[in-house]
Enzyme design. Structure first.
Site, short mmCIF file in Angstrom:
data_model
loop_
_atom_site.label_atom_id
_atom_site.label_comp_id
_atom_site.label_asym_id
_atom_site.label_seq_id
_atom_site.Cartn_x
_atom_site.Cartn_y
_atom_site.Cartn_z
NE ARG B 8 -0.82 -0.56 4.90
CZ ARG B 8 -1.32 -0.16 6.05
NH1 ARG B 8 -2.33 0.69 6.07
NH2 ARG B 8 -0.82 -0.59 7.18
CB SER B 35 -6.46 2.03 5.34
OG SER B 35 -7.10 2.45 6.52
CD GLU B 56 -17.73 0.41 -0.35
OE1 GLU B 56 -18.97 0.29 -0.33
OE2 GLU B 56 -17.06 0.64 0.68
CG PHE B 81 -15.28 -3.10 1.68
CD1 PHE B 81 -16.07 -4.04 2.34
CD2 PHE B 81 -14.44 -2.32 2.43
CE1 PHE B 81 -16.00 -4.18 3.72
CE2 PHE B 81 -14.36 -2.44 3.81
CZ PHE B 81 -15.14 -3.37 4.45
NE ARG B 164 -3.11 -4.76 7.83
CZ ARG B 164 -3.77 -5.02 8.95
NH1 ARG B 164 -4.82 -4.31 9.27
NH2 ARG B 164 -3.40 -6.01 9.74
#
Lengths: 278, 313
Positions: B8, B35, B56, B81, B164
């Protein structure tokens, strides 16, 4: 040329709307498929948009400065295609290929068709691309406006309200939603299936400038859309009161004609009624 | 310990770098920019960053609309998501071939303590079935950067799968990424370890473990799940005669499924699939999850050993 060479009168726009209904009937009859009810309720709205309101140039469907149009209620594709043909995006003969193999005219609108600015058909999705286009106009410093036609049934989809929230947050006064408020959805009257009232209050609560009108009165539609052009700082919505199946007695206000093709007797009767109207 | 970079961070930094070069690049975020590190782009180019809130579906539609004006939108949300707006991706992105780059962050198991709701182990399988969609799962932070550059250079819908937490870097700056091209990271003749995404460094590690036992493993990294590098997969199968796939994803429909489809048609080869079996995972520290759900380097090596024992002895 971007503008119509001569501006059509209200009576002439009504004649266009009548012709759109007849063409739509022929398409649905020929294909034995399609959605006549929600197409007929849109005839005057589309005629007003394509023959007065929209700044478009059918010879240049990709003209960057054109007004954008999104048919969120994509199942009204037959009358949408009839409108695009009438306005010159493709020859009227193409309408005979509607729903046929290899046709440029799909059952629901597809961006590969000349004049179609956004694919649609899965309900509730059209307002969001309209926001993207309106934001894009701002980023590019362009003056064009974005019109999105929604069904009153499809606004049961949650995405419509995500979009409604965003459009007012971004203060998109170049975005106009038009709700074809015909009070009927596929399965039943909206009031019985899942009420959407109070519609004006809902849009107002989401920060939109709301206007209502008779969606079959050409002069009233034109007047309302002109008025909405003056609104600054927030998106506008025209709640157009319409009759599903408008123009054909046995289709009017009858949920059964959401997505039904007529048999021969029904076709002939509908044709007669649409021929004599006005 | 090799150098570690979080994908990320690479994503956020690359967005900024690309933003400087590509004025049409815009970013839409569904309330996760801090994030996903899309926040770096938001700080550098606030006028080209759109916070859409926790919505979304609307985000994908907005991106589709922006793309029709020649913008190149990246959407930022978690992989779990990015499945919430699949119908929007199907209708307004994939079918009309709109130039929208969907990114799915926190994929796989490395968002450990969030639990099964947030662990995305099906995204590759789902995205891969969409016609017109390019699907990329980079192995490390370097490849994230290269893949994003390639995505921007090619017009069309694409999905980028990212993890992540910091993970080992296996590529250096000279690495050349090409959409649709698999990379042989290590030659070997006994068994082919075919891997994708963040699982690739573990496949390399597994090859080292096997080497110590005298087993020569080929490692083929497949960063592009679609279009798939059929020739490279078939060649690896021809070279070794045995294939083990490895992915931090369900064994159904992802890399394992894709390789099985290719080999069954072009070169039937005994295969074993390492990945999450057909189950949802749970909340736990990352390492515990990788261990329990069977996707560590040790698991890959063990699968290769068993596979060899089954078919060669």
């Amino acid at each position: 040329m971007a503008e119509m060479e001569e501006m059509l009168t209200v009576a002439e726009i009504q004649e266009v709307a009548d012709r759109l209904r007849r063409r739509t009937l022929d398409m649905v009859w020929r294909a034995q498929a399609g959605h006549p009810g929600g197409s007929f309720s849109l005839a005057e709205i589309l005629a007003c948009l394509y023959f007065r309101v929209l700044r478009i140039d059918p010879s240049r469907p990709d003209w960057p400065d054109r007004d954008r149009f999104v048919l969120s209620k994509g199942h009204a594709a037959p009358i949408y295609y009839a409108t695009l043909a009438e306005r010159g995006y493709f020859p009227p003969e193409a309408l005979d290929t509607y729903d046929e193999l290899n046709s440029i005219l799909q059952g629901h609108p597809d961006m590969h068709t000349p004049g179609v600015d956004m694919s649609s058909g899965s309900l509730g999705q059209g307002l969001s691309p309209g926001i993207g286009m309106a934001l894009g106009a701002r980023l590019r410093g362009k003056e064009f406006r974005v019109y999105v036609v929604l069904g009153d049934g499809e606004i049961q989809e949650g995405q419509v309200w995500e979009a409604a929230m965003a459009a007012s947050a971004y203060r998109l006064d170049n975005l106009v939603a038009i709700v074809d408020w015909n009070k009927i959805q596929l399965s039943d009257f909206i009031e019985k299936a899942m009420p959407v009232d109070p519609l004006p209050d809902k849009w107002r609560a989401f920060g939109w400038h709301v206007r209502e009108c008779d969606g079959h009165d050409v002069a009233a539609i034109l007047h309302a859309l002109e008025e909405l052009r003056q609104v600054r700082g927030r998106p506008t919505v025209l709640l157009a009161h319409t009759v599903k199946g408008k123009g054909v007695s046995f289709m009017e206000n009858n949920p059964a004609w959401h997505a039904k093709a007529p048999n021969e007797q029904e076709y002939l009767q509908a044709r007669t009624e649409l021929a004599v109207r006005r | 310990m090799p150098e570690q970079i979080a994908m990320r961070e690479a994503f956020g930094q690359t967005l900024v770098a690309l933003g400087k070069r590509v004025p049409d690049l815009v970013v839409l975020d569904a309330d996760v920019a801090p994030s996903t590190r899309a926040v770096l782009f938001a700080q550098a180019f606030p006028e080209r960053f759109f916070q859409v809130g926790i919505a979304e579906q609307n985000m994908i539609g907005m991106a589709a609309g922006l793309s029709t004006l020649g913008f190149i939108p990246f959407t930022s949300t978690f992989a779990c998501f990015a499945k919430r707006d699949l119908d929007q991706i199907r209708i307004t992105v994939a079918q009309p071939k709109n130039n929208v780059k969907v990114t799915g962050h926190y994929s796989g198991l490395l968002a450990g303590k969030t639990g099964k709701t947030h662990l995305s182990i099906q995204d590759l399988a789902i995205m891969r079935t969409m016609p017109n969609m390019t699907v990329i799962a980079p192995a490390d932070g370097v490849e994230v950067e290269k893949a994003m550059e390639a995505m921007v250079a090619v017009h069309g819908p694409a999905y980028l799968r990212l993890a992540r937490d910091p993970s080992p870097v296996i590529f250096d700056a000279s690495y050349r990424f090409e959409i649709g091209r698999a990379v042989t990271l290590r030659d070997g003749s006994d068994v082919a370890l075919i891997s994708t995404g963040i699982q690739t460094p573990r496949a390399v590690e597994a090859a080292g473990l096997l080497q110590a036992e005298g087993i020569n493993a080929l490692v083929l990294h497949v960063p592009t799940l679609k279009p798939l590098d059929v020739d490279a997969i078939v060649a690896a199968a021809e070279r070794t005669g045995l294939v083990v796939t490895a992915e931090e994803h369900s064994i159904l429909g992802g890399l394992g499924g894709a390789v099985a489809e290719v080999l069954s048609e072009h070169r039937p080869t005994p295969m074993a699939r390492v990945g999450v079996r057909d189950v949802y995972a749970e909340s736990a520290p990352n390492d515990a999850l990788l261990e329990k759900y069977g996707v560590t380097a040790r698991h890959v090596a063990q699968a290769a050993r068993s596979h060899l024992a089954k078919w060669r002895r």
